[in-house]
Design a protein around this motif. Structure first.
Motif: not given
Length: 314
Positions: A34-46, A66-67
Motif C-alpha cells: 500500500v502506498v500513501d499517495v502524495r501526488a497523482s497526475a491525470l491522463n486522457h485515459h481517465d 494511472c500515475d
C-alpha cells in the motif's frame, strides 16, 4: 478514504460519471504493498474510462488514475509503476482492472514501487509513469536516438509529445515539433524546439519521428524521414488507419515501430536522466486533491499544456 472514481459511464458527457467521495481503503494481497499517495497526475485515459472505454459496468465504481508517487510501507519515497498483470495474465494499467491512483492510498505489487530520486518532487515524478515513460521508451529503446541526430515530434502540446521534446534535447538531439495551434507553437519554441505548422516542410529529414497523432500526420511523418529513420507510434488521436507509402518505406528502409509505456527499469533510468540533467516535466497546474473535480474539468476542456497534477496533501 477520499478518492475520485467512475460511478457510471457517459460517452457524451464523461464528467457526469465522475464521483469524488469516500471509497474503501485498499487491502493488499500477498506480495502487494500500500502506498500513501502524495501526488497523482491525470491522463486522457481517465476521460476514456469515464466514457466506458476499457471498463465494464460490473467493475464500477473504479478509482481513476494511472500515475502517482508517495510513501511506501517502509517509509521510503516511491513512484508507482502502473502496469500490472491480471489473474489471466493480461497486461493492464491501474484503473482498468485494479483500482487507480487518484485516492489517498493505492495498492500495487511490491515490484511496482520504484525509488524516487531526492532531486525530484512528488509532483514532478507523478507526471512520469505514463506519458513521460512512453516518450522515453519511444526515443531510446525504440527510436535509438543518438546525440546530434534530428527528431520530429508531431502534435506538440500533448503529454507524450511535450515530454518527447524535452527528453530528445536532453539526449542531445535537434528537435522539430509541429502543431496547428499558434499558441502551442510559441510554447514549443520556448522549450527549445523548432516549432512548425502541421505539415510544414522541415529544414532537413530526420532520424526519429515521434508519432501520436495518426492519420492526420502520418504521411507527413513518412515524407520527413531520412534513410533508415525510425517512425515510433504510441497513439492515433486523429485516426488509426493512415495510408502508408510502401515504396518509400522499403526504398528508404524505414522502420515503423509501435510501443506503449515502458518497464520499471526504464522508469528508473528516466528519473536518473532528469536528476542528472535538470530537465523537469512541464506541469500545467497543481491542484489540491480537495478540488479534484476542477482538475478533471480542466483536462476535459483541452486547455492544457503539460500535466495536471493533484496534490494529495491538501
Amino acid at each position: 478514504m477520499r478518492a475520485a472514481f467512475a460511478s457510471s459511464f457517459n460517452d457524451a458527457d464523461p464528467l457526469a460519471g465522475l464521483t469524488v467521495g469516500e471509497a474503501p481503503a485498499p487491502v493488499p494481497g500477498d506480495g502487494w504493498a500500500v502506498v500513501d499517495v502524495r501526488a497523482s497526475a491525470l491522463n486522457h485515459h481517465d476521460l476514456w474510462s469515464l466514457r466506458g472505454v476499457g471498463l465494464r459496468p460490473e467493475q464500477l465504481p473504479m478509482i481513476l488514475g494511472c500515475d502517482a508517487a508517495g510513501i511506501g510501507p517502509d517509509g521510503a519515497e516511491v513512484v508507482v509503476y502502473p502496469v500490472v498483470f491480471t489473474p489471466s495474465g493480461e497486461v493492464s494499467i491501474l484503473s482498468e482492472f485494479y483500482q487507480g491512483t487518484v485516492a489517498e492510498q493505492v495498492t500495487v505489487p511490491a515490484y511496482n514501487l520504484v525509488p524516487k530520486p531526492a532531486e525530484l518532487t512528488f509532483a514532478e515524478v507523478a507526471c512520469l509513469p505514463t506519458a513521460w515513460l512512453t516518450a522515453y521508451r519511444m526515443l531510446t529503446t525504440k527510436g535509438r536516438v543518438e546525440p546530434d541526430q534530428a527528431v520530429l515530434v508531431q502534435g506538440a502540446g500533448g503529454g507524450v509529445a511535450t515530454a518527447a521534446i524535452l527528453l530528445a534535447q536532453a539526449l542531445g538531439a535537434r528537435v522539430y515539433a509541429t502543431s496547428r495551434d499558434a499558441s502551442k507553437r510559441e510554447r514549443v519554441a520556448a522549450l527549445g524546439a523548432t516549432a512548425l505548422d502541421s505539415g510544414a516542410r522541415l529544414p532537413e529529414r530526420v532520424d526519429v519521428i515521434i508519432e501520436t497523432v495518426g492519420e492526420a500526420t502520418f504521411d507527413h511523418s513518412m515524407k520527413c524521414a531520412k534513410h533508415g529513420a525510425r517512425i515510433v507510434v504510441s497513439g492515433a488521436t486523429s485516426g488509426h488507419l493512415p495510408k502508408v507509402n510502401l515504396r518509400r518505406m522499403f526504398a528508404l528502409q524505414l522502420e515503423i515501430l509501435g510501443t506503449s509505456m515502458g518497464t520499471p527499469e526504464e522508469l528508473s533510468a528516466l528519473m536518473t536522466l532528469l536528476a542528472n540533467t535538470g530537465v523537469r516535466p512541464v506541469i500545467d497546474s497543481i491542484i489540491p486533491f480537495s478540488e479534484a473535480r476542477t482538475a478533471f474539468e480542466k483536462l476535459h476542456s483541452g486547455d492544457v499544456f503539460g500535466k495536471i497534477v493533484l496534490d494529495h496533501t491538501t
